[in-house]
Design a protein around this motif. Sequence first.
Motif, PDB file in Angstrom:
ATOM      1  N   GLU A   1       0.809  -1.214   0.000  1.00 39.36           N
ATOM      2  CA  GLU A   1       0.000   0.000   0.000  1.00 39.36           C
ATOM      3  C   GLU A   1       0.847   1.271   0.000  1.00 39.36           C
ATOM      4  O   GLU A   1       0.482   2.263  -0.602  1.00 39.36           O
ATOM      5  CB  GLU A   1      -0.897   0.015   1.241  1.00 39.36           C
ATOM      6  CG  GLU A   1      -2.329  -0.139   0.961  1.00 39.36           C
ATOM      7  CD  GLU A   1      -3.166  -0.078   2.234  1.00 39.36           C
ATOM      8  OE1 GLU A   1      -2.690   0.319   3.309  1.00 39.36           O
ATOM      9  OE2 GLU A   1      -4.333  -0.456   2.130  1.00 39.36           O
ATOM     10  N   ASP A   2       1.971   1.234   0.685  1.00 40.49           N
ATOM     11  CA  ASP A   2       2.831   2.415   0.804  1.00 40.49           C
ATOM     12  C   ASP A   2       3.893   2.490  -0.303  1.00 40.49           C
ATOM     13  O   ASP A   2       4.748   3.368  -0.279  1.00 40.49           O
ATOM     14  CB  ASP A   2       3.501   2.453   2.172  1.00 40.49           C
ATOM     15  CG  ASP A   2       4.334   1.217   2.459  1.00 40.49           C
ATOM     16  OD1 ASP A   2       4.501   0.356   1.562  1.00 40.49           O
ATOM     17  OD2 ASP A   2       4.818   1.095   3.595  1.00 40.49           O
ATOM     18  N   PHE A   3       3.870   1.582  -1.262  1.00 35.71           N
ATOM     19  CA  PHE A   3       4.792   1.526  -2.393  1.00 35.71           C
ATOM     20  C   PHE A   3       6.243   1.295  -1.979  1.00 35.71           C
ATOM     21  O   PHE A   3       7.154   1.571  -2.734  1.00 35.71           O
ATOM     22  CB  PHE A   3       4.696   2.795  -3.256  1.00 35.71           C
ATOM     23  CG  PHE A   3       3.527   2.770  -4.186  1.00 35.71           C
ATOM     24  CD1 PHE A   3       3.695   2.433  -5.513  1.00 35.71           C
ATOM     25  CD2 PHE A   3       2.258   3.082  -3.742  1.00 35.71           C
ATOM     26  CE1 PHE A   3       2.620   2.404  -6.376  1.00 35.71           C
ATOM     27  CE2 PHE A   3       1.172   3.063  -4.589  1.00 35.71           C
ATOM     28  CZ  PHE A   3       1.351   2.720  -5.915  1.00 35.71           C
ATOM     29  N   LYS A   4       6.483   0.777  -0.798  1.00 37.46           N
ATOM     30  CA  LYS A   4       7.853   0.500  -0.366  1.00 37.46           C
ATOM     31  C   LYS A   4       8.332  -0.841  -0.900  1.00 37.46           C
ATOM     32  O   LYS A   4       9.525  -1.048  -1.067  1.00 37.46           O
ATOM     33  CB  LYS A   4       7.959   0.569   1.155  1.00 37.46           C
ATOM     34  CG  LYS A   4       7.803   1.989   1.662  1.00 37.46           C
ATOM     35  CD  LYS A   4       8.022   2.101   3.137  1.00 37.46           C
ATOM     36  CE  LYS A   4       7.872   3.568   3.538  1.00 37.46           C
ATOM     37  NZ  LYS A   4       7.934   3.753   4.965  1.00 37.46           N
ATOM     38  N   LYS A   5       7.415  -1.760  -1.173  1.00 37.98           N
ATOM     39  CA  LYS A   5       7.755  -3.058  -1.751  1.00 37.98           C
ATOM     40  C   LYS A   5       7.017  -3.191  -3.077  1.00 37.98           C
ATOM     41  O   LYS A   5       5.783  -3.172  -3.108  1.00 37.98           O
ATOM     42  CB  LYS A   5       7.356  -4.197  -0.820  1.00 37.98           C
ATOM     43  CG  LYS A   5       8.098  -4.213   0.491  1.00 37.98           C
ATOM     44  CD  LYS A   5       7.606  -5.346   1.358  1.00 37.98           C
ATOM     45  CE  LYS A   5       8.304  -5.311   2.707  1.00 37.98           C
ATOM     46  NZ  LYS A   5       7.772  -6.329   3.617  1.00 37.98           N
ATOM     47  N   ILE A   6       7.774  -3.316  -4.157  1.00 33.86           N
ATOM     48  CA  ILE A   6       7.183  -3.424  -5.488  1.00 33.86           C
ATOM     49  C   ILE A   6       7.728  -4.671  -6.167  1.00 33.86           C
ATOM     50  O   ILE A   6       8.943  -4.865  -6.240  1.00 33.86           O
ATOM     51  CB  ILE A   6       7.506  -2.182  -6.354  1.00 33.86           C
ATOM     52  CG1 ILE A   6       6.970  -0.914  -5.688  1.00 33.86           C
ATOM     53  CG2 ILE A   6       6.931  -2.344  -7.751  1.00 33.86           C
ATOM     54  CD1 ILE A   6       7.384   0.366  -6.389  1.00 33.86           C
ATOM     55  N   LYS A   7       6.826  -5.518  -6.636  1.00 35.47           N
ATOM     56  CA  LYS A   7       7.221  -6.702  -7.396  1.00 35.47           C
ATOM     57  C   LYS A   7       6.583  -6.581  -8.778  1.00 35.47           C
ATOM     58  O   LYS A   7       5.358  -6.509  -8.897  1.00 35.47           O
ATOM     59  CB  LYS A   7       6.741  -7.971  -6.698  1.00 35.47           C
ATOM     60  CG  LYS A   7       7.115  -9.239  -7.423  1.00 35.47           C
ATOM     61  CD  LYS A   7       6.593 -10.456  -6.668  1.00 35.47           C
ATOM     62  CE  LYS A   7       6.919 -11.731  -7.397  1.00 35.47           C
ATOM     63  NZ  LYS A   7       6.370 -12.907  -6.711  1.00 35.47           N
ATOM     64  N   LEU A   8       7.426  -6.522  -9.811  1.00 33.60           N
ATOM     65  CA  LEU A   8       6.951  -6.400 -11.182  1.00 33.60           C
ATOM     66  C   LEU A   8       7.123  -7.733 -11.894  1.00 33.60           C
ATOM     67  O   LEU A   8       8.137  -8.401 -11.725  1.00 33.60           O
ATOM     68  CB  LEU A   8       7.738  -5.313 -11.913  1.00 33.60           C
ATOM     69  CG  LEU A   8       7.754  -3.946 -11.226  1.00 33.60           C
ATOM     70  CD1 LEU A   8       8.781  -3.043 -11.866  1.00 33.60           C
ATOM     71  CD2 LEU A   8       6.392  -3.316 -11.294  1.00 33.60           C
ATOM     72  N   LYS A   9       6.155  -8.091 -12.706  1.00 31.46           N
ATOM     73  CA  LYS A   9       6.196  -9.369 -13.410  1.00 31.46           C
ATOM     74  C   LYS A   9       6.501  -9.125 -14.888  1.00 31.46           C
ATOM     75  O   LYS A   9       5.754  -8.413 -15.552  1.00 31.46           O
ATOM     76  CB  LYS A   9       4.865 -10.092 -13.254  1.00 31.46           C
ATOM     77  CG  LYS A   9       4.498 -10.363 -11.804  1.00 31.46           C
ATOM     78  CD  LYS A   9       3.114 -10.932 -11.705  1.00 31.46           C
ATOM     79  CE  LYS A   9       2.682 -11.069 -10.262  1.00 31.46           C
ATOM     80  NZ  LYS A   9       1.295 -11.507 -10.161  1.00 31.46           N
ATOM     81  N   ASN A  10       7.596  -9.733 -15.374  1.00 33.91           N
ATOM     82  CA  ASN A  10       8.020  -9.610 -16.776  1.00 33.91           C
ATOM     83  C   ASN A  10       8.219  -8.132 -17.143  1.00 33.91           C
ATOM     84  O   ASN A  10       7.427  -7.554 -17.869  1.00 33.91           O
ATOM     85  CB  ASN A  10       7.016 -10.293 -17.697  1.00 33.91           C
ATOM     86  CG  ASN A  10       7.593 -10.513 -19.072  1.00 33.91           C
ATOM     87  OD1 ASN A  10       8.794 -10.387 -19.295  1.00 33.91           O
ATOM     88  ND2 ASN A  10       6.732 -10.864 -20.019  1.00 33.91           N
ATOM     89  N   ILE A  11       9.301  -7.552 -16.649  1.00 31.89           N
ATOM     90  CA  ILE A  11       9.500  -6.108 -16.785  1.00 31.89           C
ATOM     91  C   ILE A  11      10.469  -5.741 -17.896  1.00 31.89           C
ATOM     92  O   ILE A  11      11.335  -6.508 -18.307  1.00 31.89           O
ATOM     93  CB  ILE A  11       9.977  -5.465 -15.463  1.00 31.89           C
ATOM     94  CG1 ILE A  11      11.369  -5.987 -15.092  1.00 31.89           C
ATOM     95  CG2 ILE A  11       9.004  -5.686 -14.378  1.00 31.89           C
ATOM     96  CD1 ILE A  11      12.029  -5.196 -13.991  1.00 31.89           C
ATOM     97  N   SER A  12      10.300  -4.505 -18.343  1.00 33.77           N
ATOM     98  CA  SER A  12      11.268  -3.838 -19.208  1.00 33.77           C
ATOM     99  C   SER A  12      11.161  -2.375 -18.801  1.00 33.77           C
ATOM    100  O   SER A  12      10.249  -1.973 -18.085  1.00 33.77           O
ATOM    101  CB  SER A  12      10.924  -4.022 -20.680  1.00 33.77           C
ATOM    102  OG  SER A  12       9.682  -3.414 -20.974  1.00 33.77           O
ATOM    103  N   GLY A  13      12.119  -1.564 -19.239  1.00 37.93           N
ATOM    104  CA  GLY A  13      12.021  -0.175 -18.842  1.00 37.93           C
ATOM    105  C   GLY A  13      13.210   0.664 -19.273  1.00 37.93           C
ATOM    106  O   GLY A  13      14.115   0.215 -19.955  1.00 37.93           O
ATOM    107  N   THR A  14      13.154   1.914 -18.828  1.00 30.88           N
ATOM    108  CA  THR A  14      14.174   2.904 -19.109  1.00 30.88           C
ATOM    109  C   THR A  14      14.714   3.410 -17.785  1.00 30.88           C
ATOM    110  O   THR A  14      13.949   3.838 -16.923  1.00 30.88           O
ATOM    111  CB  THR A  14      13.579   4.086 -19.889  1.00 30.88           C
ATOM    112  OG1 THR A  14      12.908   3.574 -21.047  1.00 30.88           O
ATOM    113  CG2 THR A  14      14.650   5.076 -20.284  1.00 30.88           C
ATOM    114  N   LEU A  15      16.049   3.348 -17.622  1.00 28.47           N
ATOM    115  CA  LEU A  15      16.683   3.832 -16.408  1.00 28.47           C
ATOM    116  C   LEU A  15      17.602   4.995 -16.745  1.00 28.47           C
ATOM    117  O   LEU A  15      18.336   4.952 -17.723  1.00 28.47           O
ATOM    118  CB  LEU A  15      17.519   2.713 -15.754  1.00 28.47           C
ATOM    119  CG  LEU A  15      16.772   1.434 -15.394  1.00 28.47           C
ATOM    120  CD1 LEU A  15      17.763   0.365 -14.949  1.00 28.47           C
ATOM    121  CD2 LEU A  15      15.776   1.705 -14.298  1.00 28.47           C
ATOM    122  N   PRO A  16      17.562   6.065 -15.946  1.00 24.67           N
ATOM    123  CA  PRO A  16      18.477   7.188 -16.193  1.00 24.67           C
ATOM    124  C   PRO A  16      19.908   6.823 -15.808  1.00 24.67           C
ATOM    125  O   PRO A  16      20.127   6.098 -14.842  1.00 24.67           O
ATOM    126  CB  PRO A  16      17.925   8.288 -15.293  1.00 24.67           C
ATOM    127  CG  PRO A  16      17.212   7.572 -14.203  1.00 24.67           C
ATOM    128  CD  PRO A  16      16.698   6.293 -14.810  1.00 24.67           C
TER     129      PRO A  16
END
Length: 160
Positions: free
Chosen positions: A144-159
Amino acid sequence: MFVFSCEKKEFLIKKNKKKIPKKIFVKTSILYKENGLLRIFLYSPLIKEYTSYTLFPNGFYLFIYENNTNKYTYLKADWVKSIGKIIYHIKGNIKIMNSNGYFVKTEEIFWNRKQKKIFNEKYTMIYNSDGTILHATNGIEVSEDFKKIKLKNISGTLPI
């Protein structure tokens, strides 16, 4: 002279399978306070309260304020069903923003208030204020507080 006539007629009564709400609220704002401090603000154009659930057919805007701060988490959706104020099924153009700098966009989520968990199995995008953009194609599990995030099958852009 008496004339009797007997004819058997069967009348079919169609039962309306659509439930009728116990209460209907139009253009409703709800404020929830604890110890004089605002904890939750909710606005919905229409709320239908049934015996076992509450329906927000036109969605809602929800602000959840953190303790003793001006910080809040914002949630907007087009359709919401609340079962016992514990489980929320949320659909349509969902946007969640919190004070930690996370912005989430998806089409469907489930929110279990008892377990303090938000989850789905739909495509979800998460933006962070540092420029990180993550795409979870098979859903997410988030506290609920967004401190633990588990993403399934991810891709993305990192700075960098």
